[in-house]
Design a protein around this motif. Structure first.
Motif, mmCIF file in Angstrom:
data_model
loop_
_atom_site.group_PDB
_atom_site.id
_atom_site.type_symbol
_atom_site.label_atom_id
_atom_site.label_comp_id
_atom_site.label_asym_id
_atom_site.label_seq_id
_atom_site.Cartn_x
_atom_site.Cartn_y
_atom_site.Cartn_z
ATOM 1 N N UNK A 231 -1.749 -49.573 -11.149
ATOM 2 C CA UNK A 231 -0.779 -50.439 -10.506
ATOM 3 C C UNK A 231 -1.070 -51.920 -10.642
ATOM 4 N N UNK A 232 -2.173 -52.268 -11.329
ATOM 5 C CA UNK A 232 -2.453 -53.691 -11.537
ATOM 6 C C UNK A 232 -1.637 -54.192 -12.721
ATOM 7 N N UNK A 233 -1.206 -55.434 -12.636
ATOM 8 C CA UNK A 233 -0.530 -56.047 -13.771
ATOM 9 C C UNK A 233 -1.572 -56.482 -14.779
ATOM 10 N N UNK A 234 -1.550 -55.873 -15.942
ATOM 11 C CA UNK A 234 -2.501 -56.318 -16.953
ATOM 12 C C UNK A 234 -1.858 -56.289 -18.319
ATOM 13 N N UNK A 235 -2.403 -57.129 -19.172
ATOM 14 C CA UNK A 235 -1.908 -57.226 -20.523
ATOM 15 C C UNK A 235 -3.123 -57.454 -21.390
ATOM 16 N N UNK A 246 -2.544 -62.959 -20.759
ATOM 17 C CA UNK A 246 -1.366 -63.267 -21.577
ATOM 18 C C UNK A 246 -1.737 -64.223 -22.704
#
Lengths: 389, 84
Positions: A231-235, A246
């Protein structure tokens, strides 16, 4: 420090080769995903992994090639698994691009290279140590890397665990540089009980999801990870990225990121370097070895000592980062370094660089295919002080 | 399939190619300004593509384009027009 999961630990004394010991080390260290394209002389590693993994809840995939293998394990690493791939020279060359990707994305993984004689297809079933510089500099761009060199099946077990621990600690690809001799050498391997095996768990981020920065470093310059799907925002990208992950292709971001990738190994080097010394204090000549050459050098060192020469032995257990500080110290005390290698002088260059002219550096080269005749090493030791200051 | 149509106004906007979409919702989840929703419309495959629900929020950062597995959306920064 956590200890190993007992399900993967075959406690007891075994009579197995280096490749199999490496597999057992990986399983004991908690590796549960391996993708590989079997290649002599590393095939026995994946054979044993394929046989053992169903019993420990692991997944092994035989991929279409080494390129796919080295990228599949990175996906698995970001899905939360400890991962490894196994290859030899030609496959190692194919994996170079992805070593760079793993370094850039700070993906912890172990890459085993059971070295055989090259270049190209070379001598598939015979030993060499020709990939040492490729291990350090093989991928483009600047990055720090860790490489280990076992010299016995027991070390194949012990150091594979250490390789996984270092990969998790510093979030780098760790290269496990075996050679055909060590890989196919059958010896006694003692596997301790699971509670005696120290295993470094993944550095997981546990803070809030809103404040999570995927590449914000901690005090030791290494960031904490999360698992894809939590559920973590990662890229995750090979492009120059900011702390969020990013792409940010500016000179400043590049400078900060790449400096950190280099510094996290460079500034922690004293904690990572590992070498074994024998009779180095007071020696006139120090023989620097790693892998199988550390064993072929022993009769030569004994003979030289029996003739009154003061010879010390320094064996690299961790080849990269190189123990620069120790070699510099020694270079002002000894007259010469002798470096036998199954190549035409790779780690010799590092010894020579650190000696910086203060001590004579002599390479004992070998094209590979077999090991040195100890006589050649002995003669090099004997002659090394002749031309020295 | 209709041509991609950029929506108007605001500092940035997105182009959505609805027929490429499989409705994974990454763009909606990752949008830092909460500009996107999944549409109530269906595409030909029966998925709900995204829609720029709050177009004043869009900055054209293209994080939606970066995370889209199917190249079905991308963001762009609008050129300022005279008289506005």
């Amino acid at each position: 420090m956590a200890t190993a999961d007992p399900i993967g630990v075959l406690t007891g004394a075994h009579f197995i080769d280096g490749d199999h010991a490496c597999s057992e080390g990986a399983i004991a260290a908690g590796c549960r995903f391996v993708a590989g394209y079997p290649i002599t002389p590393s095939t026995e590693v994946v054979e044993r992994i394929a046989e053992r993994f169903p019993f420990v809840g692991g997944v092994f995939i035989q991929m279409e090639d080494e390129i796919a293998s080295s990228i599949a394990i990175q996906g698995a690493a970001w899905a939360g698994k400890k991962t490894m791939t196994v290859t030899s020279g030609p496959g190692f060359s194919l994996m170079m691009e992805h070593i760079g990707l793993a370094a850039m994305t700070e993906t912890p993984l172990v890459l085993v290279d059971v070295q055989r004689a090259g270049p190209s297809t070379g001598l598939p079933t015979m030993p060499a140590q020709g990939d040492m510089m490729q291990a350090r500099w093989g991928s483009h761009g600047d990055y720090g890397i860790i490489a280990l060199c076992p010299n016995s099946p027991q070390e194949c077990f012990d150091l594979t665990i250490k390789a996984f621990n270092l990969a998790e600690q510093y979030r780098v690809p760790v290269l496990f540089m075996m050679d055909e001799c060590v890989g196919h050498m059958i010896e006694r391997v003692v596997i301790p009980s699971a509670d005696k095996i120290e295993v470094t768990p993944r550095r997981m981020h546990t803070g809030s999801k809103e404040e999570y920065l995927a590449f914000a470093p901690k005090a030791d310059l290494v960031p904490d990870m999360v698992k894809a799907g939590d559920g973590y925002h990662m890229h995750v990208t090979g492009l120059t990225h900011d702390e969020k992950g990013y792409p940010n292709m500016t000179v400043g971001t590049q400078a900060r990121l790449v400096r950190r990738l280099v510094d996290k190994i460079k500034l922690n080097a004293e904690k990572i370097v590992d070498y074994r010394e024998d009779g180095v204090e007071g020696a006139d000549i120090v023989v620097v070895t790693y892998g199988i050459t550390s064993r072929t050098a022993l009769p030569a060192i004994e003979q030289a000592r029996s003739e009154g020469l003061k010879v010390g032995h320094l064996r690299l257990v961790v080849a990269w980062p190189f123990p620069e500080k120790r070699i510099r110290e020694l270079s002002s005390k000894v007259k010469a370094f002798v470096v036998p290698e199954l190549n035409f002088g790779q780690m010799t260059l590092e010894v020579e660089r650190c000696a910086a002219g203060r001590a004579n550096t002599v390479c004992v080269p070998h094209a590979g295919g077999t090991v040195h005749n100890p006589k050649d090493i002995y003669e090099a030791i004997r002659d090394s002080v002749k031309g020295a200051k | 399939m209709s041509e991609p149509t950029p929506t108007k106004k605001a500092r940035g906007s997105v182009v959505i190619m609805a027929e490429r979409c499989k409705g994974c919702g990454f763009c909606v989840e990752f949008c830092p300004t909460d500009a996107l929703d999944l549409s109530s419309q269906y595409n030909a495959k029966g998925y709900h593509p995204p829609v720029l629900a709050r177009k004043d929020n869009c900055t054209g950062c293209d994080i939606c384009g970066m995370v889209c597995p199917d190249f079905a959306i991308y963001g762009f920064i609008k050129k300022p027009t005279k008289g506005h």
